[in-house]
Design a protein around this motif. Sequence first.
Motif, mmCIF file in Angstrom:
data_model
loop_
_atom_site.group_PDB
_atom_site.id
_atom_site.type_symbol
_atom_site.label_atom_id
_atom_site.label_comp_id
_atom_site.label_asym_id
_atom_site.label_seq_id
_atom_site.Cartn_x
_atom_site.Cartn_y
_atom_site.Cartn_z
ATOM 1 N N PRO A 144 1.031 -1.275 -0.067
ATOM 2 C CA PRO A 144 -0.108 -0.026 0.058
ATOM 3 C C PRO A 144 0.850 1.245 0.052
ATOM 4 O O PRO A 144 1.233 2.082 1.084
ATOM 5 N N GLY A 145 1.443 1.535 -1.302
ATOM 6 C CA GLY A 145 2.372 2.605 -1.363
ATOM 7 C C GLY A 145 3.722 2.538 -1.032
ATOM 8 O O GLY A 145 4.417 3.607 -1.187
ATOM 9 N N GLY A 160 -4.455 -2.021 7.561
ATOM 10 C CA GLY A 160 -4.501 -1.561 6.002
ATOM 11 C C GLY A 160 -3.325 -0.747 5.534
ATOM 12 O O GLY A 160 -2.997 -0.774 4.476
ATOM 13 N N THR A 161 -2.288 -0.921 6.364
ATOM 14 C CA THR A 161 -1.030 -0.109 6.098
ATOM 15 C C THR A 161 0.226 -1.024 5.985
ATOM 16 O O THR A 161 1.261 -0.474 5.604
ATOM 17 N N TYR A 175 2.544 -4.241 4.349
ATOM 18 C CA TYR A 175 2.531 -5.335 3.256
ATOM 19 C C TYR A 175 3.166 -6.664 4.051
ATOM 20 O O TYR A 175 3.982 -6.707 4.728
#
Length: 295
Positions: free
Chosen positions: A8-9, A235-236, A238
């Motif tokens: 996520p980014g 959700g943040t 990997y």
Amino acid sequence: MDVIPLGPGFAAEVRGATLSDVASDDAAYAATRAAFEEHSVLVFRGQHVTDDIQLAFSRRFGPPEVTKVGSMGTGSHFVILSTIGPDGKAVPADHRQALRARANQLWHTDSSFKRVPALTSILSARIIPAHGGETEYVSTRRAFERLEQGLRNKLENCFAWHDYAHSRGRIAPGLASPEEQAALPPVCWRMVWRNPVNGRGALYLASHAYAVEGMDAAAGKKLIDELTDAATAPGTSYLHQWRQGDVVMWDNRATMHRGRPWPAHEARLMIRTTISATEADGVATMGLPSPQAAE
């Protein structure tokens, strides 16, 4: 060489280059280093990994650490993360090797408890369990950027104390031996590490952090806990699911990670090399200023 985003980014897979390519070819190294600065976590799959290949790859990024006292691999450039006993079987859950593996399941960044912190860690999968044993990563750079501006400004001038014995004591009393405690006294680092290549700041946190300079114990612990919770919010992350031949490297200046549990009867062997941060990596600005420097 292709760089494929994964997380996520942050986090990406490198395709079309082997560890040996990066070790021997300047262009492959330059492309990998640029991807490392951008993505913070890089995954190389399907590698033929030997100790010599891993060390040659690691040296491209800087000086390799010598493994500390009390660890498997002490005195070498390799940290041996193993739950395998002399009989070739997984050690019991209360064995010191298993307890140390459990300590690595706390959110941390490698070597923040050392006099010279780490730029990057390179981890290769040698024996992996059939289930579990993943490694989970979060971007403390993105976590810092999510904070409101006033708090970011405050943290730029905050310093946290890190201690190896503190994190190990959270798992079991005496898990850090007297020899380790003598060799690894507490150290103090700035709570925001700015990347000298792109100027982006990242929270510098770990399970080794136990106090904030100039704050009372309760307030400092509360701040560390709140920042850790924010950085590791659902959700943040990997989550890397290991395959045989995987190698993962990560930026200790801009990430935290933790191992995930696996069945106690299943063996796991991972080999890590760790590269010390240098002045070029921004380490010169991280230490607590001396009273003389502040005058």
